[in-house]
Design an enzyme around this catalytic site. Structure first.
Site, PDB file in Angstrom:
ATOM      1  N   ILE A 151     -56.971  31.164  41.010  1.00 32.28           N
ATOM      2  CA  ILE A 151     -57.508  29.854  40.635  1.00 32.28           C
ATOM      3  C   ILE A 151     -58.497  29.356  41.680  1.00 32.28           C
ATOM      4  O   ILE A 151     -58.419  29.700  42.853  1.00 32.28           O
ATOM      5  CB  ILE A 151     -56.383  28.824  40.424  1.00 32.28           C
ATOM      6  CG1 ILE A 151     -55.512  28.683  41.685  1.00 32.28           C
ATOM      7  CG2 ILE A 151     -55.535  29.185  39.221  1.00 32.28           C
ATOM      8  CD1 ILE A 151     -54.461  27.589  41.583  1.00 32.28           C
ATOM      9  N   PHE A 206     -42.266  25.727  41.311  1.00 33.28           N
ATOM     10  CA  PHE A 206     -42.532  26.577  40.160  1.00 33.28           C
ATOM     11  C   PHE A 206     -42.820  28.021  40.549  1.00 33.28           C
ATOM     12  O   PHE A 206     -42.781  28.920  39.706  1.00 33.28           O
ATOM     13  CB  PHE A 206     -43.699  26.024  39.324  1.00 33.28           C
ATOM     14  CG  PHE A 206     -45.016  25.955  40.052  1.00 33.28           C
ATOM     15  CD1 PHE A 206     -45.860  27.058  40.101  1.00 33.28           C
ATOM     16  CD2 PHE A 206     -45.416  24.783  40.671  1.00 33.28           C
ATOM     17  CE1 PHE A 206     -47.071  26.993  40.762  1.00 33.28           C
ATOM     18  CE2 PHE A 206     -46.620  24.706  41.332  1.00 33.28           C
ATOM     19  CZ  PHE A 206     -47.451  25.821  41.387  1.00 33.28           C
ATOM     20  N   ASP A 207     -43.081  28.257  41.827  1.00 29.08           N
ATOM     21  CA  ASP A 207     -43.329  29.632  42.278  1.00 29.08           C
ATOM     22  C   ASP A 207     -43.173  29.676  43.794  1.00 29.08           C
ATOM     23  O   ASP A 207     -43.549  28.734  44.492  1.00 29.08           O
ATOM     24  CB  ASP A 207     -44.735  30.084  41.880  1.00 29.08           C
ATOM     25  CG  ASP A 207     -44.936  31.583  42.023  1.00 29.08           C
ATOM     26  OD1 ASP A 207     -43.938  32.306  42.242  1.00 29.08           O
ATOM     27  OD2 ASP A 207     -46.085  32.040  41.921  1.00 29.08           O
ATOM     28  N   PHE A 250     -49.522  23.477  47.216  1.00 31.66           N
ATOM     29  CA  PHE A 250     -49.153  24.773  47.781  1.00 31.66           C
ATOM     30  C   PHE A 250     -49.046  24.690  49.299  1.00 31.66           C
ATOM     31  O   PHE A 250     -49.935  24.145  49.961  1.00 31.66           O
ATOM     32  CB  PHE A 250     -50.201  25.847  47.445  1.00 31.66           C
ATOM     33  CG  PHE A 250     -50.121  26.381  46.048  1.00 31.66           C
ATOM     34  CD1 PHE A 250     -49.177  27.346  45.715  1.00 31.66           C
ATOM     35  CD2 PHE A 250     -50.983  25.927  45.067  1.00 31.66           C
ATOM     36  CE1 PHE A 250     -49.101  27.854  44.420  1.00 31.66           C
ATOM     37  CE2 PHE A 250     -50.922  26.431  43.770  1.00 31.66           C
ATOM     38  CZ  PHE A 250     -49.985  27.391  43.450  1.00 31.66           C
ATOM     39  N   TYR A 306     -54.765  25.370  36.716  1.00 28.58           N
ATOM     40  CA  TYR A 306     -54.580  26.017  35.414  1.00 28.58           C
ATOM     41  C   TYR A 306     -55.053  25.162  34.251  1.00 28.58           C
ATOM     42  O   TYR A 306     -54.914  25.574  33.093  1.00 28.58           O
ATOM     43  CB  TYR A 306     -53.108  26.388  35.234  1.00 28.58           C
ATOM     44  CG  TYR A 306     -52.619  27.379  36.256  1.00 28.58           C
ATOM     45  CD1 TYR A 306     -53.079  28.698  36.253  1.00 28.58           C
ATOM     46  CD2 TYR A 306     -51.713  26.996  37.252  1.00 28.58           C
ATOM     47  CE1 TYR A 306     -52.640  29.612  37.203  1.00 28.58           C
ATOM     48  CE2 TYR A 306     -51.273  27.904  38.207  1.00 28.58           C
ATOM     49  CZ  TYR A 306     -51.736  29.206  38.171  1.00 28.58           C
ATOM     50  OH  TYR A 306     -51.316  30.103  39.123  1.00 28.58           O
TER      51      TYR A 306
END
Length: 252
Positions: A178, A160-161, A221, A204
């Site tokens: 975050i 997503f990123d 991540f 989130y």
């Protein structure tokens, strides 16, 4: 308020869709092919907003019927326009609660299995991490600025990123992101690499962050800590002069 604004936009799109669907409507200088393309584009946009608003399970036959009734000025609507907002909000809340339970169970099973893997550690608040490369002694504090390369994925592997895909590193104060990042990056030093598994409560939460990151997502991540810039030292607080004994003036 944000939900109501989204609903207002959805309602507007619905009206546009209803209008575009009338083949007899003629706009000077606009061909039927253009109208069809615009109609399709509005439908895609409308669908995206419905999906982002937890309104995927709608009966679209009923939607179209209500739209036509409204557009024709029918006064026998089953639900008054003023009452539509509360009806929709109630459904959305129930849908979000159901989604949260499903995601919680999915996350619980994944995290329970993941923490048994070699090198994976877990903090008291549920963050899991694995240090791939410790880096040097220059570890960041929450108030420091970090420069990183990273890739973020969901549990199903969707990226997503990614700063790697953009071809540039990212800088930000560590306490401005975050909670999972703020906590997790303090375990490695400059030049270090790690993998973070972040529960949605440290990420989130109930927010959907774009089409590739649904609400209540567990985040994964892969992070490379390129550089740590220490925050400027805060000036020492000025000390007040001691109170003078009674009967004597205070010295300047």
């Amino acid at each position: 308020m944000k939900i109501l604004k989204s609903l207002a936009v959805c309602a507007l799109c619905a009206l546009v869709v209803a209008s575009c669907g009338k083949k007899t409507t003629k706009i000077e200088g606009v061909s039927q092919a253009e109208i069809d393309s615009v109609s399709y584009a509005v439908g895609v946009s409308f669908g995206g907003m419905l999906k982002a608003s937890s309104l995927e399970g709608l009966n679209y036959g009923v939607v179209m019927k209500a739209m036509k009734q409204y557009m024709s000025g029918d006064t026998t609507l089953k639900i008054k326009e003023a009452d539509c907002g509360p009806v929709i909000q109630k459904y959305m809340m129930k849908a979000q609660e159901a989604m949260a339970k499903v995601k919680q169970e999915e996350e619980k099973k994944f995290m329970a299995s993941n923490k048994t893997k070699d090198g994976v550690k877990e903090t008291p608040d549920g963050l899991q991490y694995k240090i791939e490369k410790p880096g040097n002694e220059n570890k960041p504090a929450p108030e420091d600025t970090v420069e990183v390369n990273y890739k973020g994925t969901t549990l199903d592997g969707t990226v997503f990123d990614s700063s790697y895909e953009r071809g540039e590193t990212v800088k930000f104060p560590l306490n401005a992101v975050i909670r999972g990042w703020t906590e997790g990056l303090q375990f490695i030093g400059e030049g270090g690499k790690e993998t973070l598994w972040i529960p949605f409560e440290l990420g989130y939460g109930p927010r959907q962050m774009g089409p590739k990151l649904p609400a209540y997502s567990t985040l994964i991540f892969n992070v490379e800590l390129v550089k740590v810039t220490k925050a400027a030292a805060k000036p020492a607080a000025a000390t007040k002069p001691a109170a003078a004994p009674a009967g004597k003036p205070a010295t300047k």
